[in-house]
Structures are given as C-alpha cells and as structure tokens.
Design a protein around this motif. Structure first.
Motif, mmCIF file in Angstrom:
data_model
loop_
_atom_site.group_PDB
_atom_site.id
_atom_site.type_symbol
_atom_site.label_atom_id
_atom_site.label_comp_id
_atom_site.label_asym_id
_atom_site.label_seq_id
_atom_site.Cartn_x
_atom_site.Cartn_y
_atom_site.Cartn_z
ATOM 1 N N VAL A 101 0.862 -1.170 0.000
ATOM 2 C CA VAL A 101 0.000 0.000 0.000
ATOM 3 C C VAL A 101 0.902 1.226 0.000
ATOM 4 O O VAL A 101 1.799 1.346 0.837
ATOM 5 C CB VAL A 101 -0.931 0.021 1.243
ATOM 6 C CG1 VAL A 101 -1.767 1.277 1.263
ATOM 7 C CG2 VAL A 101 -1.807 -1.222 1.262
ATOM 8 N N ASP A 102 0.671 2.114 -0.949
ATOM 9 C CA ASP A 102 1.441 3.350 -1.038
ATOM 10 C C ASP A 102 0.466 4.488 -1.311
ATOM 11 O O ASP A 102 0.021 4.675 -2.446
ATOM 12 C CB ASP A 102 2.486 3.239 -2.145
ATOM 13 C CG ASP A 102 3.351 4.482 -2.253
ATOM 14 O OD1 ASP A 102 3.421 5.261 -1.281
ATOM 15 O OD2 ASP A 102 3.959 4.686 -3.319
ATOM 16 N N GLU A 156 -1.915 3.161 6.430
ATOM 17 C CA GLU A 156 -1.207 1.884 6.410
ATOM 18 C C GLU A 156 -1.066 1.269 7.796
ATOM 19 O O GLU A 156 -1.036 0.043 7.933
ATOM 20 C CB GLU A 156 0.192 2.033 5.777
ATOM 21 C CG GLU A 156 0.191 2.382 4.318
ATOM 22 C CD GLU A 156 0.307 3.885 4.076
ATOM 23 O OE1 GLU A 156 0.229 4.670 5.044
ATOM 24 O OE2 GLU A 156 0.450 4.268 2.905
ATOM 25 N N SER A 157 -0.987 2.074 8.829
ATOM 26 C CA SER A 157 -0.777 1.544 10.180
ATOM 27 C C SER A 157 -1.969 0.720 10.669
ATOM 28 O O SER A 157 -1.813 -0.165 11.498
ATOM 29 C CB SER A 157 -0.485 2.677 11.163
ATOM 30 O OG SER A 157 -1.616 3.534 11.270
ATOM 31 N N GLY A 158 -3.165 0.971 10.170
ATOM 32 C CA GLY A 158 -4.340 0.225 10.596
ATOM 33 C C GLY A 158 -4.812 -0.812 9.597
ATOM 34 O O GLY A 158 -5.819 -1.497 9.821
ATOM 35 N N ALA A 159 -4.098 -0.983 8.490
ATOM 36 C CA ALA A 159 -4.511 -1.917 7.440
ATOM 37 C C ALA A 159 -4.266 -3.362 7.873
ATOM 38 O O ALA A 159 -3.292 -3.664 8.558
ATOM 39 C CB ALA A 159 -3.745 -1.625 6.154
ATOM 40 N N THR A 160 -5.181 -4.262 7.474
ATOM 41 C CA THR A 160 -5.034 -5.685 7.790
ATOM 42 C C THR A 160 -5.258 -6.523 6.535
ATOM 43 O O THR A 160 -5.962 -6.109 5.620
ATOM 44 C CB THR A 160 -6.038 -6.144 8.866
ATOM 45 O OG1 THR A 160 -7.370 -5.945 8.390
ATOM 46 C CG2 THR A 160 -5.837 -5.388 10.167
ATOM 47 N N ALA A 161 -4.651 -7.716 6.530
ATOM 48 C CA ALA A 161 -4.797 -8.654 5.420
ATOM 49 C C ALA A 161 -4.948 -10.059 5.993
ATOM 50 O O ALA A 161 -4.169 -10.478 6.850
ATOM 51 C CB ALA A 161 -3.575 -8.583 4.502
ATOM 52 N N LYS A 162 -5.976 -10.790 5.511
ATOM 53 C CA LYS A 162 -6.213 -12.169 5.939
ATOM 54 C C LYS A 162 -6.494 -13.015 4.707
ATOM 55 O O LYS A 162 -7.172 -12.563 3.795
ATOM 56 C CB LYS A 162 -7.434 -12.251 6.860
ATOM 57 C CG LYS A 162 -7.302 -11.528 8.154
ATOM 58 C CD LYS A 162 -8.592 -11.655 8.947
ATOM 59 C CE LYS A 162 -8.591 -10.682 10.109
ATOM 60 N NZ LYS A 162 -9.891 -10.643 10.782
ATOM 61 N N VAL A 187 -8.618 -5.020 4.763
ATOM 62 C CA VAL A 187 -9.377 -3.927 5.367
ATOM 63 C C VAL A 187 -8.416 -2.750 5.403
ATOM 64 O O VAL A 187 -7.394 -2.793 6.084
ATOM 65 C CB VAL A 187 -9.897 -4.290 6.777
ATOM 66 C CG1 VAL A 187 -10.632 -3.110 7.380
ATOM 67 C CG2 VAL A 187 -10.797 -5.518 6.709
ATOM 68 N N LEU A 188 -8.746 -1.726 4.630
ATOM 69 C CA LEU A 188 -7.862 -0.576 4.457
ATOM 70 C C LEU A 188 -8.541 0.681 4.973
ATOM 71 O O LEU A 188 -9.382 1.268 4.287
ATOM 72 C CB LEU A 188 -7.508 -0.428 2.969
ATOM 73 C CG LEU A 188 -6.924 -1.672 2.298
ATOM 74 C CD1 LEU A 188 -6.791 -1.448 0.802
ATOM 75 C CD2 LEU A 188 -5.596 -2.041 2.912
#
Length: 142
Positions: free
Chosen positions: A67-68, A112-118, A127-128
C-alpha cells in the motif's frame, strides 16, 4: 486473377483451423486458474475500504500486498500441477508456475498503520482504513 480470388477465399478457413493453435494448451490449466488475473470486490464505508481478492489455491506465504498512499498492489506466486493416470501409465501431466498481480488506486489515501490482510480458503480480505484528512487549524495572529 481468379487464382488470387480462390486463394483469398480459403484463407479464413485456414485462419480458423490454425488460430490459437499454439496458445490453446495454456487454457487447459482450468477456468479457476489465475492466468486471467485477480478478481476483486471492493466495498466502502465511511471509515475504510474492504477488498476481497480471489486467489484460489495460493498459500498465504505466496501473497504480497503493498500500500502506497491510495495505490494498492496485490501479487502472488501461482503453482499448479495436475496429473491424470490410468493405472501406472501417465496419460496427461500439466504444470503452471507464474506470478499474477493487480494494482489499483482508491479515491482516498490509506492509513497503512491500521490496514489488515487475511487469507481464508482462497480469498484474500484486505481492510484498508481511510486516512483522516488533516484538520485545518486556524491560528490567531498576535
């Protein structure tokens, strides 16, 4: 002159016979493969974007997400092997190894600090959270 017309009339026949002749074996990998790209569902609420990406048969350790700002890139290593046997005799064996990727931009920058990937059963869920816009602060001039 008639010779040229007759040969031109046969060209479409040969085009149909040989069209994709050398490409067709790649389509034998299967319709659920990733050679056609990563399919996405994107949902938005007030606080975040939720993305579901179809990556059937891909292990979570073979998936990369970057993510950028508002740009999101998903890439994966795809490995497929298929073998059909009749007794001890191999009738067909197919292998596909490659890399697929998808990059897209969202209307708002991502936090980016709160983004998650499952990854769960062939579906990657991202979840971005949206980056909160810097609030304007009025200064009093002294």
């Amino acid at each position: 002159m008639n010779e040229l017309i007759r040969r031109s009339g046969l060209e479409p026949l040969f085009d149909d016979v040989f069209k994709g002749f050398f490409v067709r074996p790649l389509s034998l990998v299967g319709k659920d493969d990733l050679t056609s790209g990563i399919r996405l569902d994107v949902k938005e609420d007030d606080n975040a974007y939720t993305i579901h990406a179809e990556l059937p048969g891909v292990k979570k350790e073979d998936i990369q997400v970057q993510v950028d700002g508002n740009r999101v890139s998903i890439s994966a290593e795809v490995k497929r092997e298929s073998e059909q046997k009749e007794g001890e005799k191999v009738l067909r064996s197919e292998r596909y190894y490659g890399r697929v990727s998808r990059t897209f931009t969202l209307p708002v920058d991502i936090d980016e600090s709160g983004a998650t990937a499952k990854s769960n059963e062939g579906v990657l869920e991202l979840v971005l959270p949206k980056k909160t816009q810097a609030s304007t602060h009025k200064l009093t001039v002294e």
